[in-house]
Design a protein around this motif. Sequence first.
Motif, mmCIF file in Angstrom:
data_model
loop_
_atom_site.group_PDB
_atom_site.id
_atom_site.type_symbol
_atom_site.label_atom_id
_atom_site.label_comp_id
_atom_site.label_asym_id
_atom_site.label_seq_id
_atom_site.Cartn_x
_atom_site.Cartn_y
_atom_site.Cartn_z
ATOM 1 N N GLY A 42 0.833 -1.200 0.000
ATOM 2 C CA GLY A 42 0.000 0.000 0.000
ATOM 3 C C GLY A 42 0.863 1.243 0.000
ATOM 4 N N VAL A 64 -6.624 4.961 5.008
ATOM 5 C CA VAL A 64 -6.940 3.552 4.768
ATOM 6 C C VAL A 64 -7.799 3.374 3.515
ATOM 7 C CG1 VAL A 64 -8.034 1.509 5.770
ATOM 8 C CG2 VAL A 64 -6.749 3.062 7.231
ATOM 9 N N GLU A 65 -8.750 4.266 3.293
ATOM 10 C CA GLU A 65 -9.648 4.135 2.140
ATOM 11 C C GLU A 65 -8.883 4.237 0.826
ATOM 12 O OE1 GLU A 65 -13.184 3.240 0.485
ATOM 13 O OE2 GLU A 65 -12.809 3.379 2.632
ATOM 14 N N ARG A 102 -5.654 3.751 0.394
ATOM 15 C CA ARG A 102 -4.758 2.603 0.313
ATOM 16 C C ARG A 102 -5.498 1.371 -0.178
ATOM 17 N NH1 ARG A 102 -0.909 2.395 5.642
ATOM 18 N NH2 ARG A 102 0.854 1.774 4.407
ATOM 19 N N SER A 103 -6.686 1.185 0.352
ATOM 20 C CA SER A 103 -7.482 0.006 0.002
ATOM 21 C C SER A 103 -7.829 -0.017 -1.480
ATOM 22 C CB SER A 103 -8.758 -0.016 0.841
ATOM 23 O OG SER A 103 -9.567 -1.094 0.470
ATOM 24 N N LYS A 104 -8.187 1.126 -2.022
ATOM 25 C CA LYS A 104 -8.588 1.186 -3.426
ATOM 26 C C LYS A 104 -7.436 0.900 -4.375
ATOM 27 C CE LYS A 104 -12.506 4.268 -2.849
ATOM 28 N NZ LYS A 104 -13.069 5.583 -3.126
ATOM 29 N N THR A 137 -7.415 -5.698 -3.675
ATOM 30 C CA THR A 137 -8.734 -5.058 -3.701
ATOM 31 C C THR A 137 -9.235 -4.921 -5.131
ATOM 32 O OG1 THR A 137 -8.133 -3.806 -1.725
ATOM 33 C CG2 THR A 137 -10.038 -3.043 -2.932
ATOM 34 N N GLU A 166 -11.235 -9.791 -0.934
ATOM 35 C CA GLU A 166 -11.470 -8.526 -0.221
ATOM 36 C C GLU A 166 -11.077 -8.652 1.248
ATOM 37 O OE1 GLU A 166 -12.179 -4.711 0.538
ATOM 38 O OE2 GLU A 166 -12.253 -5.579 -1.467
ATOM 39 N N ALA A 178 -7.365 -8.628 1.409
ATOM 40 C CA ALA A 178 -6.863 -7.264 1.216
ATOM 41 C C ALA A 178 -6.986 -6.454 2.503
ATOM 42 C CB ALA A 178 -7.629 -6.581 0.084
ATOM 43 N N GLN A 179 -8.109 -6.619 3.204
ATOM 44 C CA GLN A 179 -8.301 -5.887 4.465
ATOM 45 C C GLN A 179 -7.295 -6.347 5.520
ATOM 46 O OE1 GLN A 179 -10.170 -3.183 4.834
ATOM 47 N NE2 GLN A 179 -10.630 -3.447 2.656
ATOM 48 N N LEU A 186 -3.958 -4.853 4.588
ATOM 49 C CA LEU A 186 -3.934 -3.436 4.959
ATOM 50 C C LEU A 186 -3.712 -3.257 6.454
ATOM 51 C CD1 LEU A 186 -6.761 -1.761 2.868
ATOM 52 C CD2 LEU A 186 -4.344 -1.204 2.867
#
Length: 166
Positions: free
Chosen positions: A56, A62-63, A65-67, A72, A103, A106-107, A110
């Motif tokens: 990341g 966080v949002e 990075r997640s995208k 993700t 998903e 991925a979380q 992260l």
Amino acid sequence: MKKQFNRMRQLANQTVGRAEKTEVLSEDLLQVEKRLDLVKQVTHSTHKKLTACLQGQQGTDVEKRSKKLPLTILAQCMVEGAAVLGDDSLLGKMLKLCGETEEKLAQELLQFEYQIERDVVEPLYVLAEVDIPNIQKQRKHLAKLVLDMDSARTRISCQQICTILQ
């Protein structure tokens, strides 16, 4: 200006060996000081390599990075593919299940990277870029003060000798 001249003269005398040089650090502290540069190099290179390992983007929320995380993006693609195929087909069901699993992975990734960044990367950065340079700066300041003290001691000794001779 005179103080700088006296400091340079005292340093030259200590280098040549004509003047006494005060040692304020014990042997243990001198060994620690020698290892300080090695510690700085190791922490700096470890910080750099560890930062490169993180998938990341470091420092973003966080949002965001997640995208941008590849897992993700893959999960989103699988879920979209499952929606296109529908829940009737076996491939659609499998893509939906795999997308949800990706998903979750991925979380977890992260969360893990955030924890590594908080508990390891940031302290290494502070050590390499803040604490060690402060220690080195204070050591140089100490050496300067010791030189001033030796110079003042020499001047006082010279003045006492001159007073006795008069």
